[in-house]
Structures are given as structure tokens and as C-alpha cells.
Design a protein around this motif. Structure first.
Motif, PDB file in Angstrom:
ATOM      1  N   SER A  55      35.926  43.493  28.819  1.00 39.26           N
ATOM      2  CA  SER A  55      36.555  44.456  29.729  1.00 39.26           C
ATOM      3  C   SER A  55      37.113  45.643  28.959  1.00 39.26           C
ATOM      4  CB  SER A  55      37.679  43.778  30.517  1.00 39.26           C
ATOM      5  OG  SER A  55      37.191  42.692  31.279  1.00 39.26           O
ATOM      6  N   GLU A 217      40.233  51.300  40.878  1.00 43.57           N
ATOM      7  CA  GLU A 217      40.823  50.201  40.116  1.00 43.57           C
ATOM      8  C   GLU A 217      41.403  49.143  41.057  1.00 43.57           C
ATOM      9  OE1 GLU A 217      43.340  49.367  36.110  1.00 43.57           O
ATOM     10  OE2 GLU A 217      43.591  51.313  37.053  1.00 43.57           O
ATOM     11  N   ILE A 221      40.216  45.279  40.875  1.00 43.01           N
ATOM     12  CA  ILE A 221      41.221  44.283  40.494  1.00 43.01           C
ATOM     13  C   ILE A 221      41.244  43.110  41.476  1.00 43.01           C
ATOM     14  CG2 ILE A 221      43.727  43.912  40.455  1.00 43.01           C
ATOM     15  CD1 ILE A 221      43.957  46.556  38.945  1.00 43.01           C
ATOM     16  N   GLN A 251      32.334  42.338  33.778  1.00 42.66           N
ATOM     17  CA  GLN A 251      33.515  43.154  33.507  1.00 42.66           C
ATOM     18  C   GLN A 251      33.189  44.318  32.574  1.00 42.66           C
ATOM     19  OE1 GLN A 251      35.177  41.783  36.172  1.00 42.66           O
ATOM     20  NE2 GLN A 251      36.940  42.446  34.973  1.00 42.66           N
ATOM     21  N   PHE A 279      43.329  46.668  33.752  1.00 46.45           N
ATOM     22  CA  PHE A 279      41.996  46.222  34.156  1.00 46.45           C
ATOM     23  C   PHE A 279      41.516  45.073  33.274  1.00 46.45           C
ATOM     24  CE2 PHE A 279      37.457  46.542  33.025  1.00 46.45           C
ATOM     25  CZ  PHE A 279      36.897  46.156  34.223  1.00 46.45           C
ATOM     26  N   THR A 282      43.139  41.589  34.235  1.00 51.49           N
ATOM     27  CA  THR A 282      43.105  41.020  35.590  1.00 51.49           C
ATOM     28  C   THR A 282      42.328  39.704  35.668  1.00 51.49           C
ATOM     29  OG1 THR A 282      41.279  42.539  36.055  1.00 51.49           O
ATOM     30  CG2 THR A 282      43.452  43.154  36.870  1.00 51.49           C
TER      31      THR A 282
END
Length: 365
Positions: A55, A217, A221, A251, A279, A282
Motif C-alpha cells: 500500500s 480515499e 478505506i 492495495q 491508506f 486501513t
């Protein structure tokens, strides 16, 4: 005659047997799997680290455009990268999230569906998309008004303005740009007007991307926490192993899309760091929550199905709207792309590749 009878019998057997072979029995009981909690826990901890790194790489990669000229938002290659990321986000909404929502809200484990035969999943996704549009418009309008109110007086230097001699303002005021900086207003004051117009467009575009980034976002999320929770609650190594790799790529690609928007929004360094970290955390946080509630969490319970289904449907509506309207339409209608045939071809191919790669991951994710 006998051949016809044989064909009919074979057809009848196929019609009778195949549906039961394909559909099987619907059950709400937990599937019997080879559970190994200690081994599963090791995979989960590995997934937390792997997904966090993937991510972070995805979301920070476009941010490197400030250091690498090839990745700059003004470069043509950046349009190609964003098209790939938009395809990923679009496929996430259509191929990953929305089918999961349909599966949850139409599950046989729901004893009595409160919405009956009404297509509730599609309704939630539609309402979420419309709600995203409303938030998009209102937030953009609010930021534009706030910006125009705080950036000083913009003096238009066109026909009909009251000027004194030599093109100077008659009331002794100095023309200011939207940033509050003084501008020269000689006879060639068209230069000042052009600077004001260009700066105003730049600020409006920047504010637009800030709104897009925040809404995007939010949609990502919601889905990331849900898939993390599902992975963390599982005690089957066979289930976790393919999910670990699939979610890492998942991701990574989503991070590319979000990172591209963050870069174009031109947030300050600390804001970029916070949004990227948020981010990146999450899905790992969702996995950690799943590990904590693994003993009591039942993904087939009516409450869990309804909550997951509604959240997934809303997330799908947000992601589909953002991908089509705020990412693809904005970039594909950009004059820079409209006037460059090769860039259009590259962006279209990149879009199809992004959507295709994410669609293939649906087999494991």
C-alpha cells in the motif's frame, strides 16, 4: 427412433442433474476447512506487513513525481499511469465490491429479507453515487468560495474598468492577483489579466483535486477495512495464502490511483504523509481487528451480512462514480490528451490493462 429416445433421455438427465451439481446445497454453516490457528496467525502477521508495504509503495510512487521528471503530473506518462490506476479502481467497484455486496444482501442466511424482492444492493450503490456527486459539488463550491474570499481582491483589467492616466487604477489601488501579490498595470495590462486568469484556473483545479482525493480515499478505506476484517477472522491457511498475494497487489494498484490524485492536489508534505499512512494502515488495521474478534465473529450471521453488504454497496457506488467522473472523464477530456492521438491510445490501453489485471485478481481476492 431409438437414437432420438436416447438423446432425449441424456438431455433429461443433464437438465435434472447439472443444476444440483453446479448450485449445490445452500447452507449457512461454516465451511469445513483445515483450520490451523497457529499457522494461520503467522500468515496473518505476514499479510499485515506485506499489505502495508504494498500500500505504501503504491500510494507514494506517484508522489515521487516531484523528484523524477518522468512521473511529473505535467508529463504525458503521468496520464498513462493514472489511466491504469483508474481502471483498477473501476474494476474494484464493479468486479470486487459490488458482487460481494449482492452476495451478502441476497444470502440464504438472511431468514427474512426486509426489502423482499426489491434490488436493495443496486439501490444503495445508486444512492451512494448520487450522494458522492452532491458532496463533490458542495465541497468544491465551498472551497472555491472560501478561496476567493481569502485571496484578496482581483481587479479585472478589461474594457470598462476605471483607470486613471497611464493605465493606473483611478482610486489609487494596486491591482492584486488572487494570491494577494501586486501586479504591474501598464498599458500592456493584458499580461496582468492573463496571469490572474491562469492563477485562478490553477487554484480551482487544485481545490478540485483535493475534494476528489478525500472522497476517493473514503470509498477505498471502507472496502479495505472490510476485506482486512474477513482475512483476519479466517483460521484457514488455505484461504489466507492466496488472499495475501491478491490483496497485496490489490492495495498496490489502488494506492497508485489515490497517490496520483494526492500529487495533483498539491497537499503540503505533512498532509501527504498523513493521507498515505492512513491508506496504508486501513487493511492491516482491519486484519488486526479480525484477529481480535476471530473467536466471536461469524461472517454468515444476519447482522454481519447486512452491515457488510450495505457498506460494500455504498463503497462500490463511490468508487464507480469517482473512477468514471472524477478520474477518467477529467483526464480523457483534458485538452492535452484530446490533441495527442498517441497519448489517447496509450491511455486507453493502460485503462484496459488496469481493469483487466484487477478483474483477474477477483479469482483469488
Amino acid at each position: 427412433m431409438m437414437k432420438c429416445l436416447e438423446k432425449f433421455l441424456i438431455f433429461a438427465v443433464l437438465v435434472t442433474v447439472l443444476p444440483s451439481l453446479v448450485l449445490g446445497d445452500c447452507t449457512c454453516d461454516a465451511e469445513e476447512e483445515e483450520n490451523d490457528r497457529s499457522l494461520a496467525l503467522k500468515y496473518k502477521l505476514g499479510a499485515i506487513a506485506s499489505i502495508f508495504v504494498a500500500s505504501a509503495i503504491g500510494v507514494y510512487f506517484p508522489v515521487l513525481g516531484k523528484k523524477i521528471s518522468a512521473l511529473s503530473p505535467e508529463n504525458n506518462f503521468f496520464f498513462v499511469i493514472k489511466a491504469f490506476a483508474a481502471g483498477v479502481i473501476l474494476a474494484t467497484g464493479f468486479i470486487h465490491v459490488l458482487p460481494d455486496a449482492f452476495e451478502s444482501l441476497t444470502s440464504p442466511c438472511l431468514p427474512e429479507s426486509p426489502w423482499g424482492d426489491f434490488p436493495f444492493t443496486g439501490f444503495v450503490a445508486m444512492v451512494a453515487a448520487i450522494g458522492t456527486l452532491m458532496v463533490d459539488v458542495q465541497a468544491t463550491s465551498h472551497y472555491n468560495k472560501k478561496s476567493s474570499g481569502n485571496n484578496g481582491t482581483v481587479l479585472a483589467l478589461g474594457e470598462g474598468d476605471d483607470h486613471g492616466e497611464n493605465g493606473k487604477p483611478s482610486n489609487g489601488e494596486i491591482a492584486k492577483s488572487s494570491a494577494g501579490l501586486p501586479l504591474h498595470t501598464h498599458a500592456t495590462h493584458g499580461h496582468a489579466h492573463g496571469a490572474i486568469s491562469m492563477e485562478g484556473d490553477s487554484i480551482s483545479t487544485q481545490l478540485r483535486y483535493r475534494v476528489i482525493t478525500q472522497v476517493l480515499e473514503l470509498g477505498i478505506i471502507v472496502h479495505s477495512v472490510i476485506i482486512g476484517l474477513a482475512l483476519g477472522a479466517s483460521d484457514s491457511p488455505k484461504t489466507i495464502r492466496p488472499l495475501l498475494a491478491a490483496l497485496s497487489f490489490h492495495q498496490l494498484f489502488e494506492g497508485l490511483g489515490l497517490g496520483g490524485c494526492i500529487t495533483q492536489a498539491k497537499f503540503k508534505a505533512h498532509a501527504i504523509a498523513v493521507m498515505a499512512l492512513f491508506f496504508s494502515l486501513t487493511t492491516p488495521v482491519g486484519i488486526a481487528i479480525g484477529i481480535g474478534v476471530a473467536n466471536v465473529y461469524n461472517e454468515n450471521s444476519p447482522k454481519a451480512l447486512i452491515v457488510q453488504g450495505v457498506l460494500n454497496a455504498a463503497s462500490a457506488g463511490i468508487l464507480i462514480y469517482m473512477a468514471l467522473v472524477d478520474l477518467l472523464a477529467t483526464d480523457f477530456m483534458n485538452p492535452k490528451m484530446q490533441n495527442n492521438g498517441w497519448l489517447q491510445i496509450g491511455a486507453n490501453v493502460s485503462l484496459l490493462l488496469g481493469a483487466g489485471c484487477m478483474s483477474l485478481l477477483a479469482k483469488w481476492a
